[in-house]
Design a protein around this motif. Structure first.
Motif, mmCIF file in Angstrom:
data_model
loop_
_atom_site.group_PDB
_atom_site.id
_atom_site.type_symbol
_atom_site.label_atom_id
_atom_site.label_comp_id
_atom_site.label_asym_id
_atom_site.label_seq_id
_atom_site.Cartn_x
_atom_site.Cartn_y
_atom_site.Cartn_z
ATOM 1 N N VAL A 14 0.837 -1.203 0.000
ATOM 2 C CA VAL A 14 0.000 0.000 0.000
ATOM 3 C C VAL A 14 0.869 1.250 0.000
ATOM 4 O O VAL A 14 0.605 2.207 -0.735
ATOM 5 C CB VAL A 14 -0.955 -0.011 1.215
ATOM 6 C CG1 VAL A 14 -1.615 1.336 1.400
ATOM 7 C CG2 VAL A 14 -2.007 -1.091 1.045
ATOM 8 N N LEU A 15 1.923 1.261 0.799
ATOM 9 C CA LEU A 15 2.826 2.418 0.817
ATOM 10 C C LEU A 15 3.493 2.614 -0.541
ATOM 11 O O LEU A 15 3.694 3.743 -0.980
ATOM 12 C CB LEU A 15 3.884 2.248 1.908
ATOM 13 C CG LEU A 15 3.388 2.413 3.332
ATOM 14 C CD1 LEU A 15 4.512 2.097 4.313
ATOM 15 C CD2 LEU A 15 2.861 3.814 3.559
ATOM 16 N N GLY A 16 3.815 1.534 -1.212
ATOM 17 C CA GLY A 16 4.398 1.634 -2.550
ATOM 18 C C GLY A 16 3.422 2.225 -3.551
ATOM 19 O O GLY A 16 3.794 3.050 -4.393
ATOM 20 N N ILE A 17 2.162 1.827 -3.468
ATOM 21 C CA ILE A 17 1.136 2.361 -4.367
ATOM 22 C C ILE A 17 0.912 3.840 -4.099
ATOM 23 O O ILE A 17 0.813 4.643 -5.032
ATOM 24 C CB ILE A 17 -0.178 1.560 -4.219
ATOM 25 C CG1 ILE A 17 0.010 0.147 -4.767
ATOM 26 C CG2 ILE A 17 -1.330 2.266 -4.924
ATOM 27 C CD1 ILE A 17 -1.138 -0.789 -4.480
ATOM 28 N N ILE A 18 0.851 4.226 -2.823
ATOM 29 C CA ILE A 18 0.656 5.637 -2.481
ATOM 30 C C ILE A 18 1.831 6.469 -2.991
ATOM 31 O O ILE A 18 1.651 7.564 -3.523
ATOM 32 C CB ILE A 18 0.459 5.804 -0.958
ATOM 33 C CG1 ILE A 18 -0.882 5.226 -0.547
ATOM 34 C CG2 ILE A 18 0.552 7.272 -0.550
ATOM 35 C CD1 ILE A 18 -1.100 5.156 0.941
ATOM 36 N N ASP A 19 3.044 5.929 -2.873
ATOM 37 C CA ASP A 19 4.212 6.651 -3.374
ATOM 38 C C ASP A 19 4.148 6.799 -4.887
ATOM 39 O O ASP A 19 4.439 7.860 -5.440
ATOM 40 C CB ASP A 19 5.495 5.924 -2.982
ATOM 41 C CG ASP A 19 6.721 6.601 -3.563
ATOM 42 O OD1 ASP A 19 6.906 7.815 -3.316
ATOM 43 O OD2 ASP A 19 7.494 5.928 -4.262
ATOM 44 N N LYS A 20 3.744 5.758 -5.566
ATOM 45 C CA LYS A 20 3.702 5.778 -7.036
ATOM 46 C C LYS A 20 2.620 6.706 -7.566
ATOM 47 O O LYS A 20 2.807 7.369 -8.586
ATOM 48 C CB LYS A 20 3.453 4.350 -7.532
ATOM 49 C CG LYS A 20 3.740 4.120 -8.967
ATOM 50 C CD LYS A 20 5.215 4.151 -9.180
ATOM 51 C CE LYS A 20 5.547 3.482 -10.493
ATOM 52 N NZ LYS A 20 6.952 3.588 -10.774
ATOM 53 N N VAL A 21 1.488 6.783 -6.886
ATOM 54 C CA VAL A 21 0.330 7.519 -7.412
ATOM 55 C C VAL A 21 0.201 8.926 -6.825
ATOM 56 O O VAL A 21 -0.224 9.844 -7.536
ATOM 57 C CB VAL A 21 -0.965 6.707 -7.137
ATOM 58 C CG1 VAL A 21 -2.190 7.463 -7.577
ATOM 59 C CG2 VAL A 21 -0.894 5.370 -7.846
ATOM 60 N N VAL A 22 0.559 9.112 -5.557
ATOM 61 C CA VAL A 22 0.296 10.400 -4.901
ATOM 62 C C VAL A 22 1.590 11.163 -4.609
ATOM 63 O O VAL A 22 1.833 12.231 -5.168
ATOM 64 C CB VAL A 22 -0.508 10.191 -3.592
ATOM 65 C CG1 VAL A 22 -0.745 11.513 -2.895
ATOM 66 C CG2 VAL A 22 -1.826 9.503 -3.875
ATOM 67 N N THR A 23 2.398 10.640 -3.708
ATOM 68 C CA THR A 23 3.533 11.427 -3.219
ATOM 69 C C THR A 23 4.646 11.570 -4.241
ATOM 70 O O THR A 23 5.293 12.626 -4.291
ATOM 71 C CB THR A 23 4.101 10.834 -1.921
ATOM 72 O OG1 THR A 23 4.479 9.485 -2.147
ATOM 73 C CG2 THR A 23 3.096 10.928 -0.816
ATOM 74 N N GLY A 24 4.884 10.557 -5.051
ATOM 75 C CA GLY A 24 5.944 10.641 -6.063
ATOM 76 C C GLY A 24 5.699 11.749 -7.075
ATOM 77 O O GLY A 24 6.568 12.610 -7.284
#
Length: 62
Positions: A14-24
């Motif tokens: 989930v943290l990887g997905i959030i990084d890829k879609v939002v924070t990145g």
């Protein structure tokens, strides 16, 4: 013990997905901007998307 491991792996994904879609993307856009105030439009769009509660099934299917 297995449920703890499962939750840890799921949380990491989930943290990887959030990084890829939002924070990145936000971080890369912030690095390009001269002034932080120019990010207001992006943050407003992000808040609107979160408030809509968009369906994440497209994201989860790949």
């Amino acid at each position: 013990m297995q449920t703890f491991l499962f939750h840890s792996v799921a949380g990491t994904k989930v943290l990887g997905i959030i990084d890829k879609v939002v924070t990145g993307p936000l971080w890369r856009a912030l690095a390009k901007e001269t002034y932080v105030l120019n990010m207001n439009q992006r943050y407003s769009m992000l808040v609107c998307c979160f408030e809509k509660g968009q369906d994440a099934s497209d994201l989860m299917t790949g």
